[in-house]
Design a protein around this motif. Structure first.
Motif, PDB file in Angstrom:
ATOM      1  N   GLN A  55     -11.092   2.261   8.588  1.00 25.07           N
ATOM      2  CA  GLN A  55      -9.852   2.802   8.036  1.00 25.07           C
ATOM      3  C   GLN A  55     -10.007   2.765   6.527  1.00 25.07           C
ATOM      4  O   GLN A  55      -9.805   1.737   5.892  1.00 25.07           O
ATOM      5  CB  GLN A  55      -8.634   1.969   8.452  1.00 25.07           C
ATOM      6  N   CYS A  57      -9.008   4.556   2.864  1.00 23.54           N
ATOM      7  CA  CYS A  57      -8.010   5.428   2.234  1.00 23.54           C
ATOM      8  C   CYS A  57      -8.182   5.415   0.724  1.00 23.54           C
ATOM      9  O   CYS A  57      -8.505   4.381   0.128  1.00 23.54           O
ATOM     10  CB  CYS A  57      -6.588   4.970   2.574  1.00 23.54           C
ATOM     11  N   GLU A  59      -5.546   6.720  -2.108  1.00 26.05           N
ATOM     12  CA  GLU A  59      -4.221   7.316  -2.292  1.00 26.05           C
ATOM     13  C   GLU A  59      -3.680   6.991  -3.674  1.00 26.05           C
ATOM     14  O   GLU A  59      -3.825   5.876  -4.174  1.00 26.05           O
ATOM     15  CB  GLU A  59      -3.252   6.824  -1.213  1.00 26.05           C
ATOM     16  N   ARG A 177       2.900  -1.248   1.609  1.00 21.66           N
ATOM     17  CA  ARG A 177       2.035  -0.811   2.703  1.00 21.66           C
ATOM     18  C   ARG A 177       1.660  -1.984   3.599  1.00 21.66           C
ATOM     19  O   ARG A 177       1.501  -1.824   4.816  1.00 21.66           O
ATOM     20  CB  ARG A 177       0.785  -0.132   2.136  1.00 21.66           C
ATOM     21  N   GLN A 182       1.004  -0.731   7.455  1.00 21.11           N
ATOM     22  CA  GLN A 182      -0.029   0.277   7.252  1.00 21.11           C
ATOM     23  C   GLN A 182      -1.367  -0.384   6.932  1.00 21.11           C
ATOM     24  O   GLN A 182      -2.428   0.070   7.366  1.00 21.11           O
ATOM     25  CB  GLN A 182       0.365   1.237   6.132  1.00 21.11           C
TER      26      GLN A 182
END
Length: 437
Positions: A55, A57, A59, A177, A182
């Motif tokens: 996972q 990310c 962002e 998050r 998340q």
């Protein structure tokens, strides 16, 4: 260590020292001065994916300024661990002039000289980030999967040297998050600020203030028409130094030392006239257990009491909000916390001369984890903070490579490991918080 000796030996034998050193030099070669973190965020994310994070990310927390994170999902049955570091570095102004004609002239070369890697950000804190990535690569190479989630979170906007930045905007975006699930909530966190492979379980807090004193300017030949702001500043300075003396008589902290107030600058006048405005800059150090709200109230009272001329208008602005509106809170984690104990064991097995419990001579972003999220957090990584933010920023190669082995064995010991090809439960979703005994 509770980690089986044969497992530990397998892990350490799998550390690819050449690959790890190349990773660090490549990281230094990607400029990431505060405000320009994107290229390095993407570099870190790509390396995390190669290390087995499933996972990953990238962002934005602000336009053109992303965080990067990755999660190596646990096979089940182990506690969660998080490594945190900041992507941004301080500026390189003056670096080339300082090293002109030397192999270290390029601040982004990652030059290896005298057994040390040199360059802007190598200590603060790309060595820490690369240690995490190389440790995950090592576990993958040896065929071991952690039982608990291992998160690597790399944020922007930690450094405060560039205008309009340095308010921890990156980690302020990460915390919700984690709260929402998340990003998995860990049971223990290591922020990879440089510690020379000691474990900093306590840190100072701080507030930074600008005191502005406004009187009335007047032509020098008619000073009676003016209200002298510099004279008022003299009174305020006397009050501040008396307050400093009082602070230093207060009890000290065994790891962090004494509280203090330091005047860092004074600006006023500039014309051949009665100075109508003067500014005093200062920083106040707080110890674990001290309140920023109380420190602010004390400083406001000191300034108000010192301004005896009612024609002078005094304001106090708190210019560096972090996890608190006026600054950064102090923090302390119990040294007997299981994560601290096992991290120290991992260090001392590799480096018997390191692994001491110490206090951080800086403020960084662990309070976002410990205060807001309730996650025990410490600082640990290769490098020496005393040469960071200078032209002498470097990290010893051996210390960095030892750190890769330390982090890899610590992950295995803390989270637990199993053979990567062994059957395991289907991937879980959302946050987990394991009790550790």
């Amino acid at each position: 260590m509770s980690l089986e000796p044969d497992v530990r030996d397998r892990i350490l034998a799998a550390v690819d020292r050449d690959e790890a050193l190349a990773l660090l030099r490549q990281a230094v070669a990607v400029p990431s001065v505060t405000g320009e973190e994107e290229a390095f965020a993407r570099f870190a994310a790509e390396r995390l994916a190669e290390a087995g994070a499933d996972q990953v990310c990238v962002e934005e927390f602000a336009e053109g300024r992303p965080n990067a994170w990755g999660v190596v999902r646990g096979a089940g049955g182990g506690p969660g661990l998080m490594f945190v570091g900041h992507l941004d570095t301080v500026h390189v102004r003056g670096w080339e002039e300082h090293w002109r004609g030397d192999v270290r002239e390029d601040p982004f070369s990652g030059a290896v000289v005298d057994g040390r890697v040199w360059g802007r950000g190598v200590g603060d804190l790309k060595a820490g980030i690369c240690t995490v990535i190389a440790a995950l690569q090592t576990l993958r190479r040896v065929g071991l999967a952690p039982r608990g989630d291992v998160c690597a979170v790399f944020v922007g906007d930690e450094e405060s040297g560039e205008p309009g930045s340095g308010i921890s905007a990156g980690i302020k975006d990460i915390v919700p998050r984690i709260e929402s699930g998340q990003i998995p909530r860990p049971d223990f966190a290591v922020y990879v600020e440089p510690t020379q492979l000691h474990v900093y379980t306590a840190q100072m807090g701080f507030l930074i203030a600008e005191i502005t004193l406004e009187g009335r300017s007047a032509y020098f030949g008619a000073p009676e028409l003016g209200v002298d702001a510099v004279r008022a500043a003299h009174e305020v300075l006397s009050g501040l130094w008396a307050y400093t003396d009082e602070l230093e008589r207060r009890p000290s902290h065994p790891l962090v030392g004494r509280p203090f107030l330091l005047v860092t600058g004074i600006t006023g006048g500039g014309y051949i006239a009665v100075p109508g405005k003067c500014r005093i800059d200062l920083i106040r150090k707080l110890l674990p257990g001290e309140s920023l709200d109380r420190a602010k109230a004390e400083l406001d009272r000191v300034v108000a009491a010192a301004v005896t001329d009612q024609r002078v208008h005094a304001t106090v602005a708190y210019t560096a909000p972090r996890d608190h509106a006026v600054g950064g809170t102090p923090n302390e984690t119990d040294p007997e916390t299981i994560g601290v104990v096992r991290l120290r064991e991992a260090i001392r097995t590799m480096r018997p001369d390191r692994g001491e419990v110490q206090g951080a001579p800086y403020w960084s972003e662990n309070p976002f984890l410990s205060t807001r999220l309730g996650v025990p957090a410490v600082y640990c990584a290769p490098g020496d903070i005393r040469n960071c933010h200078t032209f002498d920023e470097h990290v010893p190669v051996d210390e960095y490579l030892d750190a890769v082995g330390v982090f890899a064995t610590f992950i295995a010991d803390f989270c637990g490991v199993r053979d990567a090809d062994a059957p395991h439960p289907p991937p879980h979703h959302g946050a987990r918080h394991h009790e550790i005994t």
